[in-house]
Design a protein around this motif. Structure first.
Motif, PDB file in Angstrom:
ATOM      1  N   LEU A 174       0.865  -1.187   0.000  1.00 46.91           N
ATOM      2  CA  LEU A 174       0.000   0.000   0.000  1.00 46.91           C
ATOM      3  C   LEU A 174       0.900   1.234   0.000  1.00 46.91           C
ATOM      4  O   LEU A 174       2.063   1.163   0.408  1.00 46.91           O
ATOM      5  CB  LEU A 174      -0.902   0.029   1.241  1.00 46.91           C
ATOM      6  CG  LEU A 174      -1.817  -1.168   1.516  1.00 46.91           C
ATOM      7  CD1 LEU A 174      -2.500  -1.004   2.873  1.00 46.91           C
ATOM      8  CD2 LEU A 174      -2.879  -1.330   0.455  1.00 46.91           C
ATOM      9  N   ARG A 175       0.347   2.337  -0.454  1.00 49.14           N
ATOM     10  CA  ARG A 175       1.128   3.571  -0.485  1.00 49.14           C
ATOM     11  C   ARG A 175       0.328   4.662   0.189  1.00 49.14           C
ATOM     12  O   ARG A 175      -0.868   4.808  -0.066  1.00 49.14           O
ATOM     13  CB  ARG A 175       1.411   3.927  -1.943  1.00 49.14           C
ATOM     14  CG  ARG A 175       2.316   5.100  -2.148  1.00 49.14           C
ATOM     15  CD  ARG A 175       2.542   5.328  -3.663  1.00 49.14           C
ATOM     16  NE  ARG A 175       3.271   6.566  -3.868  1.00 49.14           N
ATOM     17  CZ  ARG A 175       2.707   7.761  -3.841  1.00 49.14           C
ATOM     18  NH1 ARG A 175       1.412   7.893  -3.631  1.00 49.14           N
ATOM     19  NH2 ARG A 175       3.445   8.848  -4.028  1.00 49.14           N
ATOM     20  N   LYS A 176       0.986   5.420   1.075  1.00 47.73           N
ATOM     21  CA  LYS A 176       0.317   6.547   1.752  1.00 47.73           C
ATOM     22  C   LYS A 176       0.131   7.684   0.762  1.00 47.73           C
ATOM     23  O   LYS A 176       1.088   8.088   0.103  1.00 47.73           O
ATOM     24  CB  LYS A 176       1.187   6.992   2.940  1.00 47.73           C
ATOM     25  CG  LYS A 176       0.759   8.272   3.605  1.00 47.73           C
ATOM     26  CD  LYS A 176      -0.265   8.038   4.700  1.00 47.73           C
ATOM     27  CE  LYS A 176      -0.778   9.360   5.265  1.00 47.73           C
ATOM     28  NZ  LYS A 176       0.128   9.922   6.259  1.00 47.73           N
ATOM     29  N   ARG A 177      -1.124   8.163   0.654  1.00 47.57           N
ATOM     30  CA  ARG A 177      -1.408   9.250  -0.302  1.00 47.57           C
ATOM     31  C   ARG A 177      -0.556  10.490  -0.050  1.00 47.57           C
ATOM     32  O   ARG A 177      -0.173  10.741   1.093  1.00 47.57           O
ATOM     33  CB  ARG A 177      -2.881   9.662  -0.153  1.00 47.57           C
ATOM     34  CG  ARG A 177      -3.730   9.019  -1.190  1.00 47.57           C
ATOM     35  CD  ARG A 177      -5.138   9.591  -1.193  1.00 47.57           C
ATOM     36  NE  ARG A 177      -6.026   8.486  -1.493  1.00 47.57           N
ATOM     37  CZ  ARG A 177      -6.975   8.019  -0.704  1.00 47.57           C
ATOM     38  NH1 ARG A 177      -7.206   8.584   0.451  1.00 47.57           N
ATOM     39  NH2 ARG A 177      -7.710   6.995  -1.064  1.00 47.57           N
ATOM     40  N   GLY A 178      -0.341  11.221  -1.112  1.00 49.34           N
ATOM     41  CA  GLY A 178       0.376  12.493  -0.975  1.00 49.34           C
ATOM     42  C   GLY A 178       1.712  12.434  -1.662  1.00 49.34           C
ATOM     43  O   GLY A 178       2.202  11.351  -2.009  1.00 49.34           O
ATOM     44  N   GLN A 179       2.297  13.598  -1.852  1.00 51.10           N
ATOM     45  CA  GLN A 179       3.586  13.697  -2.533  1.00 51.10           C
ATOM     46  C   GLN A 179       4.715  13.580  -1.509  1.00 51.10           C
ATOM     47  O   GLN A 179       4.647  14.224  -0.457  1.00 51.10           O
ATOM     48  CB  GLN A 179       3.705  15.060  -3.226  1.00 51.10           C
ATOM     49  CG  GLN A 179       2.820  15.189  -4.457  1.00 51.10           C
ATOM     50  CD  GLN A 179       3.103  14.090  -5.472  1.00 51.10           C
ATOM     51  OE1 GLN A 179       4.257  13.798  -5.761  1.00 51.10           O
ATOM     52  NE2 GLN A 179       2.046  13.453  -5.977  1.00 51.10           N
ATOM     53  N   PRO A 180       5.734  12.792  -1.828  1.00 51.00           N
ATOM     54  CA  PRO A 180       6.877  12.741  -0.908  1.00 51.00           C
ATOM     55  C   PRO A 180       7.526  14.118  -0.815  1.00 51.00           C
ATOM     56  O   PRO A 180       7.517  14.851  -1.808  1.00 51.00           O
ATOM     57  CB  PRO A 180       7.831  11.736  -1.564  1.00 51.00           C
ATOM     58  CG  PRO A 180       7.300  11.457  -2.915  1.00 51.00           C
ATOM     59  CD  PRO A 180       5.902  11.960  -3.004  1.00 51.00           C
ATOM     60  N   PRO A 181       8.055  14.485   0.350  1.00 48.29           N
ATOM     61  CA  PRO A 181       8.716  15.784   0.457  1.00 48.29           C
ATOM     62  C   PRO A 181       9.893  15.848  -0.511  1.00 48.29           C
ATOM     63  O   PRO A 181      10.563  14.836  -0.723  1.00 48.29           O
ATOM     64  CB  PRO A 181       9.200  15.825   1.913  1.00 48.29           C
ATOM     65  CG  PRO A 181       9.035  14.455   2.452  1.00 48.29           C
ATOM     66  CD  PRO A 181       8.141  13.678   1.556  1.00 48.29           C
ATOM     67  N   THR A 182      10.150  17.014  -1.099  1.00 51.79           N
ATOM     68  CA  THR A 182      11.280  17.110  -2.036  1.00 51.79           C
ATOM     69  C   THR A 182      12.581  17.088  -1.238  1.00 51.79           C
ATOM     70  O   THR A 182      12.658  17.619  -0.132  1.00 51.79           O
ATOM     71  CB  THR A 182      11.202  18.398  -2.879  1.00 51.79           C
ATOM     72  OG1 THR A 182      10.873  19.447  -1.994  1.00 51.79           O
ATOM     73  CG2 THR A 182      10.182  18.276  -3.988  1.00 51.79           C
ATOM     74  N   GLN A 183      13.607  16.420  -1.820  1.00 51.32           N
ATOM     75  CA  GLN A 183      14.887  16.228  -1.113  1.00 51.32           C
ATOM     76  C   GLN A 183      15.630  17.546  -0.934  1.00 51.32           C
ATOM     77  O   GLN A 183      15.686  18.329  -1.829  1.00 51.32           O
ATOM     78  CB  GLN A 183      15.785  15.274  -1.924  1.00 51.32           C
ATOM     79  CG  GLN A 183      15.098  13.986  -2.286  1.00 51.32           C
ATOM     80  CD  GLN A 183      15.169  12.936  -1.195  1.00 51.32           C
ATOM     81  OE1 GLN A 183      16.186  12.803  -0.551  1.00 51.32           O
ATOM     82  NE2 GLN A 183      14.102  12.208  -0.976  1.00 51.32           N
TER      83      GLN A 183
END
Ligand code: SAM
Length: 326
Positions: free
Chosen positions: A317-326
């Motif tokens: 499963l994947r948590k919704r939302g965009q990963p924070p940018t590095q």
């Protein structure tokens, strides 16, 4: 399953505590096996296959430096797999005191040789009920996690709706947006199919049996009561305790309520056939010893062990939302 909850009668709270305790006591009492005992186990090749499946999931989804949450981590059987994935931090949580102690020993090393070969990541181990406690209260300093894993244990949360929800609420609260939840658990479709094919309320083979109570004599499981469907599970040299059916389509819907979207679900047989084709994973299976020498097949596994593996599925499963940018 109806939107907004309301799943009918639930088991009493104290029954629930007792069941969770029974599961915890069962796992706590299982002592660490010597290498010789392990190799002589009647399900040694199944254990190796299960380890291969967990390794493949970890290699596919973990990235170097990841912060890992291992729910129901047991004795830390996956520590080496996480080390190979070069993760940066590890938190393991389990309800069984004995297992957490063994996990700690494994992490610290119990021989001079092991102590020299330390794990490359710092770790924290916690003994609590992952499906009752609000883990964000324990782990506010460690979160967010990049990846959460729950191997062969999520079905212990489906004894009541409240526990199943707490399990998913914990995962959702602790994962970062875009974070990954990997796991393995019994495949309810196969279990119910086997039950319906059997003459009575039991089925199994030389290494396992599943037994449902008389309350399921009609072999019907109304969608309005999807939690608390209990059966007894016995797997030679591994498991002997109550478990709960997790209807997967309902698990998927419930997970969505907690912003966890399905990426992958495969029965173990399908999983094995698909990933065995990939050379890096064939090689890994050979190294783990689940393959016979020089053969690209699973003939070391007995037919009865292979049947047990059909009772399980892997999910991502994947948590919704965009990963924070590095
Ligand atoms: N994940 C480990 C692995 O793959 O080697 C252990 C799997 S073992 C089959 C199931 C584990 O789930 C046991 O260690 C047990 O103590 C743990 N467990 C069961 N119910 C739990 C709960 N409510 N909270 C935390 N751990 C639980």
């Amino acid at each position: 399953y109806g939107a907004g909850g309301g799943y009918g009668a639930q088991q009493g709270y104290s029954d629930e505590r007792n069941s969770a305790r029974r599961v915890a006591d069962h796992y706590s009492a299982r002592s660490n096996q010597t290498l010789e005992e392990r190799e002589n186990s009647p399900i040694i090749h199944l254990k190796k296959l299960n380890n291969w499946i967990k390794s493949v999931l970890i290699q596919l989804y973990a990235r170097p430096g990841d912060c890992v949450l291992d729910l129901a981590c047991g004795k830390g059987g996956d520590l080496i797999k996480w080390d190979k994935a070069r993760v940066g931090y590890y938190v393991g949580v389990d309800i069984a005191e004995g297992s957490i102690k063994d996990c700690m020993t494994r992490y610290n090393g119990d021989t001079d040789q092991q102590r020299k070969k330390k794990f490359s990541f710092p770790a924290r181990l916690i003994c609590t009920d992952c499906y009752e406690a609000r883990l964000d209260e324990y782990l506010y300093e460690d979160a967010p996690f990049d990846i959460c894993s729950c191997q062969f244990a999520l079905h212990y949360s489906w004894s009541t709706e409240a526990r199943a929800r707490q399990a998913l609420a914990n995962v959702s609260a602790l994962l970062r947006p875009g974070g990954i939840f990997i796991g393995t658990m019994p495949d309810a479709n196969v279990i119910i199919k086997r039950l319906r094919e059997s003459e009575g309320l039991e089925f199994g083979n030389s290494v396992y049996w599943v037994s449902f109570g008389e309350e399921y004599s009609e072999k019907k499981f109304p969608a309005s009561r999807p939690f608390g469907i209990k059966y007894k599970f016995h797997l030679e040299d591994a498991v002997d305790c109550p478990e709960w059916v997790v209807p997967f389509h309902l698990f998927k819907l419930l997970a969505e309520e907690y912003d966890l979207e399905l990426v992958l679900m495969k029965n173990f047989h399908e999983f094995v056939h698909e990933y065995m084709q990939k050379p890096e994973f064939t090689e890994l299976m050979r190294r783990l010893g689940a393959l016979g020498d020089g053969r690209n097949d699973l003939s070391t596994l007995s037919q009865d062990e292979w049947e047990v593996s059909y009772l399980y599925l892997a999910f991502v499963l994947r948590k919704r939302g965009q990963p924070p940018t590095q």
